[in-house]
Scaffold this motif. Sequence first.
Motif, PDB file in Angstrom:
ATOM      1  N   GLU A 101     -44.950  35.477  52.104  1.00 59.70           N
ATOM      2  CA  GLU A 101     -45.685  34.502  51.291  1.00 59.70           C
ATOM      3  C   GLU A 101     -45.806  35.028  49.859  1.00 59.70           C
ATOM      4  O   GLU A 101     -46.021  36.223  49.633  1.00 59.70           O
ATOM      5  CB  GLU A 101     -47.077  34.289  51.872  1.00 59.70           C
ATOM      6  CG  GLU A 101     -47.958  33.329  51.075  1.00 59.70           C
ATOM      7  CD  GLU A 101     -49.403  33.383  51.544  1.00 59.70           C
ATOM      8  OE1 GLU A 101     -49.804  32.500  52.318  1.00 59.70           O
ATOM      9  OE2 GLU A 101     -50.118  34.332  51.126  1.00 59.70           O
ATOM     10  N   LYS A 103     -47.403  33.940  45.704  1.00 55.52           N
ATOM     11  CA  LYS A 103     -48.395  33.119  45.001  1.00 55.52           C
ATOM     12  C   LYS A 103     -48.138  33.139  43.499  1.00 55.52           C
ATOM     13  O   LYS A 103     -47.753  34.174  42.933  1.00 55.52           O
ATOM     14  CB  LYS A 103     -49.803  33.647  45.278  1.00 55.52           C
ATOM     15  CG  LYS A 103     -50.912  32.838  44.618  1.00 55.52           C
ATOM     16  CD  LYS A 103     -52.287  33.444  44.867  1.00 55.52           C
ATOM     17  CE  LYS A 103     -53.389  32.607  44.227  1.00 55.52           C
ATOM     18  NZ  LYS A 103     -54.738  33.198  44.430  1.00 55.52           N
ATOM     19  N   MET A 128     -37.052  24.883  41.757  1.00 55.37           N
ATOM     20  CA  MET A 128     -38.296  24.296  42.219  1.00 55.37           C
ATOM     21  C   MET A 128     -39.456  24.880  41.422  1.00 55.37           C
ATOM     22  O   MET A 128     -39.328  25.944  40.817  1.00 55.37           O
ATOM     23  CB  MET A 128     -38.497  24.532  43.713  1.00 55.37           C
ATOM     24  CG  MET A 128     -38.575  25.986  44.101  1.00 55.37           C
ATOM     25  SD  MET A 128     -38.496  26.257  45.901  1.00 55.37           S
ATOM     26  CE  MET A 128     -39.818  25.215  46.477  1.00 55.37           C
ATOM     27  N   LEU A 130     -43.620  26.002  41.243  1.00 55.23           N
ATOM     28  CA  LEU A 130     -44.799  26.428  41.985  1.00 55.23           C
ATOM     29  C   LEU A 130     -46.004  26.288  41.065  1.00 55.23           C
ATOM     30  O   LEU A 130     -46.092  26.944  40.025  1.00 55.23           O
ATOM     31  CB  LEU A 130     -44.639  27.880  42.444  1.00 55.23           C
ATOM     32  CG  LEU A 130     -45.762  28.453  43.311  1.00 55.23           C
ATOM     33  CD1 LEU A 130     -45.884  27.674  44.619  1.00 55.23           C
ATOM     34  CD2 LEU A 130     -45.518  29.934  43.595  1.00 55.23           C
ATOM     35  N   ASP A 134     -50.903  28.150  43.548  1.00 54.08           N
ATOM     36  CA  ASP A 134     -50.304  27.738  44.818  1.00 54.08           C
ATOM     37  C   ASP A 134     -49.490  28.858  45.452  1.00 54.08           C
ATOM     38  O   ASP A 134     -49.079  29.814  44.800  1.00 54.08           O
ATOM     39  CB  ASP A 134     -49.407  26.519  44.609  1.00 54.08           C
ATOM     40  CG  ASP A 134     -50.179  25.218  44.653  1.00 54.08           C
ATOM     41  OD1 ASP A 134     -51.422  25.273  44.795  1.00 54.08           O
ATOM     42  OD2 ASP A 134     -49.548  24.147  44.536  1.00 54.08           O
ATOM     43  N   TYR A 135     -49.245  28.683  46.764  1.00 49.27           N
ATOM     44  CA  TYR A 135     -48.484  29.625  47.569  1.00 49.27           C
ATOM     45  C   TYR A 135     -47.169  28.988  48.008  1.00 49.27           C
ATOM     46  O   TYR A 135     -47.054  27.766  48.113  1.00 49.27           O
ATOM     47  CB  TYR A 135     -49.266  30.022  48.825  1.00 49.27           C
ATOM     48  CG  TYR A 135     -50.547  30.770  48.565  1.00 49.27           C
ATOM     49  CD1 TYR A 135     -50.583  32.164  48.619  1.00 49.27           C
ATOM     50  CD2 TYR A 135     -51.728  30.092  48.285  1.00 49.27           C
ATOM     51  CE1 TYR A 135     -51.760  32.856  48.394  1.00 49.27           C
ATOM     52  CE2 TYR A 135     -52.917  30.778  48.058  1.00 49.27           C
ATOM     53  CZ  TYR A 135     -52.922  32.164  48.116  1.00 49.27           C
ATOM     54  OH  TYR A 135     -54.086  32.844  47.894  1.00 49.27           O
ATOM     55  N   ILE A 136     -46.185  29.847  48.295  1.00 46.80           N
ATOM     56  CA  ILE A 136     -44.918  29.387  48.838  1.00 46.80           C
ATOM     57  C   ILE A 136     -44.411  30.430  49.817  1.00 46.80           C
ATOM     58  O   ILE A 136     -44.731  31.621  49.701  1.00 46.80           O
ATOM     59  CB  ILE A 136     -43.895  29.117  47.716  1.00 46.80           C
ATOM     60  CG1 ILE A 136     -42.735  28.286  48.220  1.00 46.80           C
ATOM     61  CG2 ILE A 136     -43.404  30.430  47.085  1.00 46.80           C
ATOM     62  CD1 ILE A 136     -41.920  27.653  47.112  1.00 46.80           C
ATOM     63  N   ASN A 146     -41.980  26.702  62.250  1.00 46.51           N
ATOM     64  CA  ASN A 146     -42.773  25.488  62.448  1.00 46.51           C
ATOM     65  C   ASN A 146     -43.372  25.434  63.851  1.00 46.51           C
ATOM     66  O   ASN A 146     -44.515  24.997  64.028  1.00 46.51           O
ATOM     67  CB  ASN A 146     -41.910  24.248  62.210  1.00 46.51           C
ATOM     68  CG  ASN A 146     -41.591  24.038  60.746  1.00 46.51           C
ATOM     69  OD1 ASN A 146     -42.251  24.592  59.865  1.00 46.51           O
ATOM     70  ND2 ASN A 146     -40.563  23.246  60.472  1.00 46.51           N
ATOM     71  N   LYS A 153     -45.981  23.330  55.908  1.00 47.56           N
ATOM     72  CA  LYS A 153     -46.253  24.401  54.948  1.00 47.56           C
ATOM     73  C   LYS A 153     -45.254  24.300  53.789  1.00 47.56           C
ATOM     74  O   LYS A 153     -44.200  23.675  53.896  1.00 47.56           O
ATOM     75  CB  LYS A 153     -46.133  25.768  55.628  1.00 47.56           C
ATOM     76  CG  LYS A 153     -46.970  25.951  56.893  1.00 47.56           C
ATOM     77  CD  LYS A 153     -48.423  26.120  56.599  1.00 47.56           C
ATOM     78  CE  LYS A 153     -49.204  26.618  57.811  1.00 47.56           C
ATOM     79  NZ  LYS A 153     -49.094  25.756  59.014  1.00 47.56           N
ATOM     80  N   ASN A 154     -45.589  24.938  52.689  1.00 49.76           N
ATOM     81  CA  ASN A 154     -44.727  24.941  51.507  1.00 49.76           C
ATOM     82  C   ASN A 154     -43.662  26.027  51.674  1.00 49.76           C
ATOM     83  O   ASN A 154     -43.864  27.175  51.283  1.00 49.76           O
ATOM     84  CB  ASN A 154     -45.557  25.184  50.251  1.00 49.76           C
ATOM     85  CG  ASN A 154     -44.756  24.985  48.972  1.00 49.76           C
ATOM     86  OD1 ASN A 154     -43.695  24.369  48.982  1.00 49.76           O
ATOM     87  ND2 ASN A 154     -45.269  25.503  47.867  1.00 49.76           N
ATOM     88  N   VAL A 155     -42.537  25.659  52.276  1.00 50.65           N
ATOM     89  CA  VAL A 155     -41.467  26.606  52.592  1.00 50.65           C
ATOM     90  C   VAL A 155     -40.289  26.377  51.646  1.00 50.65           C
ATOM     91  O   VAL A 155     -39.764  25.264  51.560  1.00 50.65           O
ATOM     92  CB  VAL A 155     -41.013  26.458  54.057  1.00 50.65           C
ATOM     93  CG1 VAL A 155     -39.837  27.386  54.354  1.00 50.65           C
ATOM     94  CG2 VAL A 155     -42.174  26.739  55.000  1.00 50.65           C
ATOM     95  N   ALA A 156     -39.866  27.445  50.957  1.00 55.02           N
ATOM     96  CA  ALA A 156     -38.739  27.333  50.036  1.00 55.02           C
ATOM     97  C   ALA A 156     -37.406  27.341  50.759  1.00 55.02           C
ATOM     98  O   ALA A 156     -36.437  26.729  50.309  1.00 55.02           O
ATOM     99  CB  ALA A 156     -38.775  28.475  49.023  1.00 55.02           C
TER     100      ALA A 156
END
Length: 218
Positions: A101, A103, A128, A130, A134-136, A146, A153-156
């Motif tokens: 993760e 941030k 993209m 962020l 926010d978190y990714i 998943n 969730k915010n997944v790159a």
Amino acid sequence: FSQFGGEIAAGATVAITGSGTIKYTTDGREPKDFGSTISSGGTVTINNSLILKARSDYGSGNWSALNEATFSVGPIKDKLRITELMFHPTEPNDPCQEYVELKNIGTSALNLNLVKFTEGIHFTFPNMTLAAGDYILVVEDINVFNAKYGAGKNVAGQYTGNLANDGEHIRLEDAIGRTIHDFNYADGWQDVTDGDGFSLNIFDTSVDANDWNKQESW
């Protein structure tokens, strides 16, 4: 190019000069095949980190050598931080449950294009943004992630490689190869993270990036 790569402010322009018919791309593709035409002295506006490529066509298939430069936009080096490492999931160990993760600790949005993990795991972020605060996540396997932790969730994306259970060297770089993080974690830092289903979490993202190497930081 009027600036040959490096850090640049969002919205700044780079002039391209040359002879013949000049073609350029900003997405890493070959200008001969995918380029847009620009007049000598024309400018390209840089809004996000990117690779600028250009060639001149002198006619009859006679192309110049490739001119190529990478530009980094925004304070990625100072404002993007790794905040969590799930490196040894619950036994029986399924490395596909691993994740990292990150941030944005700044006050403005960050463009993540071309930010990359180069040690431990390998992943290059797409174009993209962020938002501030926010978190990714980057994950080993999106379907397994998943199923284990829940969708939405915010997944790159998915990285290649995996995080070693007994410790790992992690390196994260910005678009032009400057170090964001370069540290080692150890499985003995916190016993509950070594196969008991808990992750390593950084205590304070405002400390110096060198402190990620220290057990007491996690």
